[in-house]
Design an enzyme around this catalytic site. Structure first.
Site: not given
Ligand code: IPM
Ligand code: MG
Length: 357
Positions: A141, A192, A224, A248, A252
């Site tokens: 990042y 990885k 993975d 990240d 999710d």
């Molecule tokens: C998160 C979001 C952010 C990230 C984006 C909005 C930059 O997806 O906080 O997980 O990738 O960190």
């Molecule tokens: Mg995110």
């Protein structure tokens, strides 16, 4: 002494959900003796519109002065085509870096009332309680060089750099082992290392840090496989520690195990315990302004803030109990509603939590 909280509503559903979280905070101040003062600031798209920058200097300065920051969400289609360095997401990354919030804690906890909302079978997720510790201020990042360049043959090439210093790996590993000591004493480090040297070093340093935590069992997993295992048998995990980008993605994924991304809070901490607290879902521009978004992830983020940065664990418990109560009473926003439950709006959900406090 009164503590100060900087509130950054941001874009999309950010302002709506933050309004509900503020209701909860005000109720604690007015009725339950909590001593905090709040101030609002600009970040993301709204900050771009009003000041030209996704993170105005004033916002960063306010963040540095405050004891904690509560953030809604940033971004939206309106700002997708402006120059990369000025996009709303850059504001979020800049405040994470500016406050040195390197440790991102993302709990994925199943509220038993919501088991039916998960796409996995109830027996696979029953009692699920995972904590993802995501490195937040390094890795791909932030790595340099980065950009899009034009090659000699005229085609363009996009490039980013995955870098980790030993010190960056070590400090996030320590956070993971420290929190594991307060939980089930299991850490799974996700990398990885079979392909990427940066994460080969990651694995080496995490292993080294584990020597200081003989009671914690450490396992390494390729990302993975970790994605597969999270869906196959998520309860094998206690604490997962991983890089910025893998964290990240996996957070999710983990959020949906619990039924809705609308339920998950997060804390981003620096070495001094200052933190920024935000729901892990984004700005959801498609449902913004409709009063249907789920404010619970933001409200639970307030509980995390009270616990980790404001030394008010009893008030944090109070919020978490109230959320549990509201769910037990059958109230659901659109993202988690199921047969027999009462569908409520964003503001009705916030009001219900305030009533339950
Ligand atoms: C998160 C979001 C952010 C990230 C984006 C909005 C930059 O997806 O906080 O997980 O990738 O960190
Ligand atoms: Mg995110």
């Amino acid at each position: 002494m009164s503590k100060s909280v900087l509130i950054l509503p941001g874009d999309g559903i950010g302002p709506e959900i933050v309004t509900e979280a503020e209701k909860v905070l005000s109720a604690l101040v007015e009725k339950h003796g909590l001593e905090i003062s709040t101030e609002q600031g600009l970040i993301g798209g709204r900050a771009i519109d009003e000041t030209g920058s996704p993170l105005p200097e004033e916002t960063l300065a306010l963040g540095k002065q405050s004891d904690a920051v509560l953030l809604g969400a940033v971004g939206g289609p309106k700002w997708d085509n402006i120059e990369r360095s000025l996009r709303p997401e850059r504001g979020l990354l800049a405040i994470r870096a500016g406050l040195d919030l390197y440790a991102n804690l993302r709990p994925a906890i199943l509220y038993k009332e919501l088991a039916g909302a998960s796409s996995l079978k109830p027996e696979v997720i029953d009692g699920l309680n995972i904590l993802i510790v995501r490195e937040l201020t390094g890795g791909i990042y932030f790595g340099e060089p980065r950009g899009i360049r034009t090659l000699e043959d005229g085609q363009r090439e996009g490039f980013n750099t995955l870098v980790y210093k030993e010190s960056e790996i070590e400090r996030i590993a320590r956070i993971a082992f420290d929190v594991a000591m307060k939980r089930n004493k299991k850490v799974c480090s996700v990398d990885k290392a079979n392909v990427l040297e940066a994460t080969e070093l990651w694995r080496e340093v995490v292993t080294h840090v584990s020597d200081d935590y003989p009671e914690v069992s450490l396992e390494h997993m390729y990302v993975d496989n970790a994605a597969m295992q999270l869906v196959r048998d998520p309860r094998q995990f206690d604490v997962i520690v991983t890089t910025n980008m893998f964290g990240d993605i996996l957070s999710d994924l983990a959020s949906m195990l619990t039924g809705s991304i609308g339920m998950l809070p997060s804390a981003s901490l620096n070495a001094g315990g200052k933190g920024m607290y935000e729901p892990i879902h984004g700005s959801a521009p498609d449902i913004a302004g409709k009063n249907i978004a789920n404010p619970l992830a933001t409200i639970i983020s307030v509980a995390m803030m009270l616990r980790y940065s404001l030394a008010e664990p009893a008030q944090a418990d109070r919020i978490e109990r109230a959320v549990q109560q509201v769910l037990a009473n059958g109230l659901r926003t659109a993202d988690i509603v199921s047969d027999g439950m009462t569908k409520v709006s964003t503001s009705e959900m916030g009001d219900a939590v305030v009533t339950s406090l």
